[in-house]
Design an enzyme around this catalytic site. Structure first.
Site, PDB file in Angstrom:
ATOM      1  N   HIS A 193       0.865  -1.182   0.000  1.00 32.41           N
ATOM      2  CA  HIS A 193       0.000   0.000   0.000  1.00 32.41           C
ATOM      3  C   HIS A 193       0.907   1.239   0.000  1.00 32.41           C
ATOM      4  O   HIS A 193       2.018   1.190   0.537  1.00 32.41           O
ATOM      5  CB  HIS A 193      -0.839  -0.050   1.284  1.00 32.41           C
ATOM      6  N   ASP A 213       2.852  -4.765   8.287  1.00 36.94           N
ATOM      7  CA  ASP A 213       1.668  -3.948   8.052  1.00 36.94           C
ATOM      8  C   ASP A 213       0.462  -4.880   8.208  1.00 36.94           C
ATOM      9  O   ASP A 213       0.154  -5.677   7.319  1.00 36.94           O
ATOM     10  CB  ASP A 213       1.742  -3.338   6.647  1.00 36.94           C
ATOM     11  N   GLN A 226      -4.630  -5.253   6.926  1.00 39.88           N
ATOM     12  CA  GLN A 226      -5.612  -6.165   6.325  1.00 39.88           C
ATOM     13  C   GLN A 226      -5.581  -7.560   6.956  1.00 39.88           C
ATOM     14  O   GLN A 226      -6.291  -8.453   6.495  1.00 39.88           O
ATOM     15  CB  GLN A 226      -5.372  -6.290   4.812  1.00 39.88           C
ATOM     16  N   LYS A 272     -10.584  -0.547  10.539  1.00 39.51           N
ATOM     17  CA  LYS A 272     -10.729  -1.734   9.675  1.00 39.51           C
ATOM     18  C   LYS A 272     -11.098  -2.967  10.491  1.00 39.51           C
ATOM     19  O   LYS A 272     -11.269  -4.054   9.953  1.00 39.51           O
ATOM     20  CB  LYS A 272      -9.425  -1.988   8.909  1.00 39.51           C
ATOM     21  N   CYS A 301      -4.707   2.462  -3.721  1.00 38.15           N
ATOM     22  CA  CYS A 301      -3.454   2.953  -3.093  1.00 38.15           C
ATOM     23  C   CYS A 301      -2.315   1.965  -3.268  1.00 38.15           C
ATOM     24  O   CYS A 301      -1.504   1.760  -2.342  1.00 38.15           O
ATOM     25  CB  CYS A 301      -3.651   3.258  -1.614  1.00 38.15           C
TER      26      CYS A 301
HETATM   27  N1  PLP Z   1      -1.768  -0.804   4.614  1.00 36.06           N
HETATM   28  C1  PLP Z   1      -2.698  -1.546   4.014  1.00 36.06           C
HETATM   29  C2  PLP Z   1      -2.357  -2.928   3.533  1.00 36.06           C
HETATM   30  C3  PLP Z   1      -3.981  -1.036   3.829  1.00 36.06           C
HETATM   31  O1  PLP Z   1      -4.920  -1.773   3.213  1.00 36.06           O
HETATM   32  C4  PLP Z   1      -4.275   0.278   4.284  1.00 36.06           C
HETATM   33  C5  PLP Z   1      -5.605   0.875   4.053  1.00 36.06           C
HETATM   34  O2  PLP Z   1      -6.332   0.488   3.192  1.00 36.06           O
HETATM   35  C6  PLP Z   1      -3.266   0.999   4.925  1.00 36.06           C
HETATM   36  C7  PLP Z   1      -2.036   0.420   5.072  1.00 36.06           C
HETATM   37  C8  PLP Z   1      -3.524   2.376   5.443  1.00 36.06           C
HETATM   38  O3  PLP Z   1      -4.465   2.363   6.469  1.00 36.06           O
HETATM   39  P1  PLP Z   1      -5.034   3.727   7.079  1.00 36.06           P
HETATM   40  O4  PLP Z   1      -5.522   4.525   5.913  1.00 36.06           O
HETATM   41  O5  PLP Z   1      -6.111   3.281   7.996  1.00 36.06           O
HETATM   42  O6  PLP Z   1      -3.906   4.385   7.797  1.00 36.06           O
END
Ligand code: PLP
Length: 403
Positions: free
Chosen positions: A122, A199, A202, A225, A361
């Site tokens: 991401h 990370d 998900q 999430k 993203c």
């Molecule tokens: N990393 C992953 C794999 C994600 O799917 C997301 C959000 O979709 C993020 C990071 C970023 O999360 P946030 O926007 O809640 O900070």
């Protein structure tokens, strides 16, 4: 066996009608809906215990502080951390990763050092490292993918050298909905004495994670999430790293003593929690994780896996439909012929069905796949096979209209 109809009753928004059709919410990888106990907690905190935390001797401040610290303990248990001071509250995954990039980077990295990420990250696990690259002159190495969009573990092993300082990897891809072999990734990094940031944006909503069992050095995730409120998230870090790392933001609460000639910093976790925290969100996040515990994360995983397998089976019947990667339990990305995903998403929306379309993203992954974007359906515990049937009918209708 979960009673999904009972679970659905706890989510007021699932009663909504969109364009006079029942809402079918399949955008859970972007954010989940909230159970009533989480919504009520937010209202209760403001109604019965609102006062700024940590600084007050008065009753309300102490009650709010205790509730916030109980939430930290709930998070600690949820991820199997050793100490509650290893739990840092942030605004979400993005801020947690930026914290590590800034503080770990500022403390341990210098020009020529290398970090490893992957093709499927991401943007929030790419851009903070690029900012650090511009600041310090570090190098970013990228794990390539194999033909079926899996991490190329053999290539990963070859990326290590004497300059490698950190690996930062998504546990589950938000596009591919596939789980990376995170334990193996961590073990390989540790065999080179390199720490790993996971990370977990998900993965936390969908599977049991035990940071001690994984031996993860850092874990980042977002409250919103995992059935919690927006604006609050977590960074777990091993004590030895957090102790050594310089603070991230400066301000109130993160200090022990401030003088104009020298300031000393507070102990963990407060060293990394400058300013008034979102204590209302933090308390509600604790409630959300308690709710997940009540349903059972393994039960959630089983139900979502069944939904994903059912959806894959149905989707594969649609001619010219392409699925990206090998989804195993939370999200499915697909394209149909040359239909633009945004057109598909717009037609589905008019039928009350919420999916996400675009690059999610993850533009470097889109570049790798040679596409501008995908349509993505993503699942939570309250979704049903009936909703997937409605999605399929919607897709068939959209395909007729757009072909
Ligand atoms: N990393 C992953 C794999 C994600 O799917 C997301 C959000 O979709 C993020 C990071 C970023 O999360 P946030 O926007 O809640 O900070």
């Amino acid at each position: 066996m979960l009673d999904i109809e009972d679970i659905r009753k706890e989510f007021p928004i699932l009663e909504s009608r969109i364009y006079n059709k029942p809402l079918v919410y399949l955008d859970n990888a972007a954010t989940t809906q909230k159970p009533k106990c989480v919504i009520d907690t937010i209202s209760n905190v403001y109604t019965t215990m609102n006062a700024n935390v940590h600084r007050g001797v008065h009753h309300l401040s102490q009650v709010a502080t205790i509730a916030m610290e109980e939430s930290r303990e709930t998070v600690r248990k949820f991820i199997g951390a050793e100490h509650s001071h290893e739990i840092i509250f942030t605004r979400g995954t993005t801020e947690s990763i930026n914290l590590v990039a800034s503080s770990f980077g500022g403390t341990f990295l210098k020009a020529g050092d290398e970090i490893i990420i992957s093709t499927m990250e991401h943007h929030s696990n790419i851009v903070p490292w690029q900012l650090l690259q511009a600041r310090l002159g570090i190098k970013i190495r990228v794990i390539p993918l194999t033909g079926n969009c899996k991490l190329d573990i053999e290539a990963y092993k070859q990326l290590f050298n004497a300059n490698t300082r950190l690996v930062s990897i998504a546990h589950v891809s938000n596009v591919l909905g596939a789980t990376n072999p995170i334990k193996e990734i961590i073990d390989i990094a540790h065999s080179h004495d390199v720490p790993v940031l996971v990370d977990g944006a998900q993965s936390i909503p969908h599977k049991k994670i035990d940071v001690k069992e994984l031996d993860a050095d850092f874990l980042a995730f977002s409250g919103h999430k995992v059935y919690g409120p927006t604006g609050v998230g977590v960074l777990y870090g091993k004590e030895k790293w957090l102790e050594a790392m310089q603070p991230y933001h400066g301000g109130g609460e993160m200090i022990k003593r401030v003088r104009f000639d020298k300031t000393t910093f507070n102990e963990l976790p407060y060293k990394f929690e400058a300013g008034t925290p979102d204590y209302v969100g933090i308390i509600a996040l604790g409630k959300a994780l308690e709710w997940v515990n009540r349903i059972g994360i393994e039960n959630i995983a089983t139900h979502e896996h069944e939904l994903t397998m059912y959806a894959l089976e149905q989707l594969r019947r649609i001619p010219a439909l392409r699925i990206f990667g090998e989804p195993d339990g939370s999200a499915i990305s697909f394209l149909i012929g040359d239909i633009h995903p945004a057109d598909l998403g717009t037609i589905l929306d008019r039928l009350g069905i919420a999916i996400r379309t675009g690059h999610h993203c993850a533009q470097p992954l889109m570049d790798y796949l040679g596409i501008p974007g995908t349509a993505r359906a993503s699942f939570a515990v309250y979704n049903t096979k009936e909703e997937i049937d409605i999605l399929m009918q919607g897709i068939e209708r959209a395909v007729k209209m757009l072909s």
